[in-house]
Scaffold this motif. Structure first.
Motif, PDB file in Angstrom:
ATOM      1  N   TYR A  64       2.402   1.637  -3.449  1.00 40.23           N
ATOM      2  CA  TYR A  64       1.418   2.190  -4.380  1.00 40.23           C
ATOM      3  C   TYR A  64       1.320   3.713  -4.221  1.00 40.23           C
ATOM      4  N   LEU A  65       1.233   4.187  -2.988  1.00 39.20           N
ATOM      5  CA  LEU A  65       1.179   5.625  -2.760  1.00 39.20           C
ATOM      6  C   LEU A  65       2.462   6.306  -3.201  1.00 39.20           C
ATOM      7  N   HIS A 119      -4.387   0.611   2.316  1.00 38.27           N
ATOM      8  CA  HIS A 119      -4.325   1.889   1.607  1.00 38.27           C
ATOM      9  C   HIS A 119      -5.131   2.954   2.356  1.00 38.27           C
ATOM     10  N   LEU A 133      -5.925   1.350  -8.023  1.00 42.76           N
ATOM     11  CA  LEU A 133      -5.506   0.441  -6.960  1.00 42.76           C
ATOM     12  C   LEU A 133      -5.825  -1.005  -7.335  1.00 42.76           C
ATOM     13  N   ILE A 172      -4.980  -5.009   0.734  1.00 42.37           N
ATOM     14  CA  ILE A 172      -4.256  -3.822   0.287  1.00 42.37           C
ATOM     15  C   ILE A 172      -5.182  -2.609   0.259  1.00 42.37           C
ATOM     16  N   THR A 173      -6.441  -2.801  -0.106  1.00 40.82           N
ATOM     17  CA  THR A 173      -7.398  -1.688  -0.090  1.00 40.82           C
ATOM     18  C   THR A 173      -7.574  -1.151   1.326  1.00 40.82           C
ATOM     19  N   ALA A 219       0.834  -1.206   0.000  1.00 41.31           N
ATOM     20  CA  ALA A 219       0.000   0.000   0.000  1.00 41.31           C
ATOM     21  C   ALA A 219       0.871   1.261   0.000  1.00 41.31           C
TER      22      ALA A 219
END
Length: 456
Positions: free
Chosen positions: A386-387, A448, A421, A444-445, A383
């Motif tokens: 990803y950010l 996040h 995402l 992961i959501t 996460a």
């Protein structure tokens, strides 16, 4: 004088010069006279350092610094010869065919093996395809194929091929990648020679070695006298665990503190998951927080908590039992990361995320899911990555991000997708067979959302 055996090392960067070269120097200082290093590169990106090393006869200094700020200096002259880079690698090939070369070692980074999450050759890389189809020497496989061809023709005898990278089971992975490369090229004779005349032990290497800062050379000059244009700096901690499978002899590295073992697996699992993955977590989180250095993120209570939860909740349960005291090991890792005097940058540690997630993080996720266990804490690492990628794509990362395994066009398209995402969670480079798994997507959501709340 007795004959001297040679270790030819490919990848003459800071880590090799602060790690393997130091081990051999310590042996030489203890009276070892039978081994020397030679160094070379297969890419042109180290030409400046190479030129400086040649001008200094291969001699340079290592500065180490403890978490308390105590600095020490060591003069290194274990690299007896530097082979100048040129595009054909003719000098390197000729050197590697010498009978006194008994070990060829290499540090090419995780991405330099061009392997998919299934540990197969990744044909999406032009350099690898060029070596396969055009006979170029742009990758470790192409360079070694040329060296070993010359060695086979010269009847120069057997040797050990030793990976010194942060790749899990690096010896086995290299062996599988190299033999697959030779099979694709139809190199039946060389394949047979490699099978009969080489071994590929795995090794685990560890020493934090940041990029040298501008202040390093003046400090070395003041402490040691004389100019050194290519010193390196490192923490005072050093570790090397090596499988003892050498077909043509080796230095007595154990006399210098290395561990020669039957299997490196439990040691490298501890290092990759507790040190490497935590390092990446801190680098990505620290960058998002606006920090420049690893120690700043390590000393941030929220980031330190993420690292603690990741290890305690999700890693320790899957690695037990282990010959390593895992809890103590992780405490030592965080102590090392908090060393403000190293000035280790987030830029260095954040690099190559598209190799680090599948190599260092996905295995823990896989094992937890196989056991029917939650992945809430480990999911924070992807996460954060990803950010981090979102910030990079938006131009908000304060440094140049380098990632050999990333397809930049595809990554930017993924981040611009209607559901970015979800596209990230479906990326097969990162997740392999887990790509799009509802359990992965859900974890992961949720991570996040927690990360966004943390960032405010």
């Amino acid at each position: 004088m007795a004959d001297v055996s040679i270790i030819l090392h490919i990848g003459l960067g800071s880590f090799h010069r602060a790690h393997q070269a130091v081990y051999l120097q310590n042996l030489m200082d203890a009276g070892e006279t039978g081994w020397r290093l030679a160094g070379a590169n297969i890419r042109a990106d180290m030409l400046a350092v190479e030129t400086q090393l040649i001008a200094q006869g291969g001699v340079y200094h290592v500065e180490t610094v403890t978490p308390a700020g105590v600095r020490a200096y060591q003069k290194i002259h274990s690299i007896g010869e530097i082979i100048p880079w040129e595009q054909s690698l003719a000098g390197l090939i000729a050197f590697g065919a010498r009978p006194d070369v008994k070990i060829i070692s290499f540090t090419v980074t995780e991405a330099g093996y061009y392997l998919t999450p299934r540990h197969e050759l990744d044909l999406g890389f032009p350099d690898l395809v060029s070596d396969l189809e055009q006979g170029t020497r742009l990758t470790i496989y192409g360079a070694l194929a040329a060296i070993l061809h010359a060695r086979m023709a010269a009847g120069a005898g057997p040797l050990t091929l030793l990976s010194c990278d942060n790749l899990r089971s690096n010896g086995a992975r290299f062996h599988d990648g190299f033999t697959a490369f030779l099979r694709r090229r139809g190199e039946a004779a060389l394949l047979a020679w490699v099978a009969a005349n080489t071994t590929t032990p795995s090794s685990m290497v560890d020493r934090i070695t940041p990029r040298p800062v501008a202040e390093l050379a003046p400090r070395v000059r003041a402490a040691c006298g004389g100019a050194d244009a290519c010193p390196v700096m490192a923490e005072d901690f050093i570790q090397w665990v090596i499988e003892d499978e050498f077909i043509a002899g080796r230095p007595a590295w154990e006399r210098a503190g290395a561990s020669l073992v039957h299997s490196v697996l439990p040691y490298e699992e501890a290092k990759i998951r507790l040190l490497n993955a935590t390092h990446a977590l801190i680098a990505w989180a620290g960058t998002l927080r606006g920090y420049q250095f690893i120690h700043e993120g390590t000393q941030d209570a929220a980031i330190a908590r993420m690292a603690y939860d990741y290890v305690t909740d999700d890693v320790l349960p899957v690695l037990q039992p282990s010959p390593v005291d895992l809890a103590a090991y992780h405490d030592k890792v965080l102590e090392r990361f908090s060393n403000a005097y190293i000035q280790d940058t987030n830029q260095r540690v954040a690099a190559d995320g598209f190799a680090k997630i599948p190599g260092w993080v996905t295995p823990t996720i896989n094992e937890r899911l196989t056991r029917g266990e939650a992945i809430d804490s480990v999911a924070m690492i992807p996460a954060l990555f990803y950010l981090f990628l979102q910030s990079w794509a938006a131009g908000r990362v304060a440094y140049q991000y380098q990632d050999q395994a990333m397809d930049e066009v595809a990554t930017r398209a993924m981040l611009a997708a209607p559901a970015p995402l979800a596209a990230f969670c479906a990326d097969k480079v990162l997740w392999g067979a887990l790509a799009g798994d509802p359990r992965l997507v859900q974890a992961i959501t949720a991570a996040h959302a927690r990360a966004l709340a943390w960032l405010g």
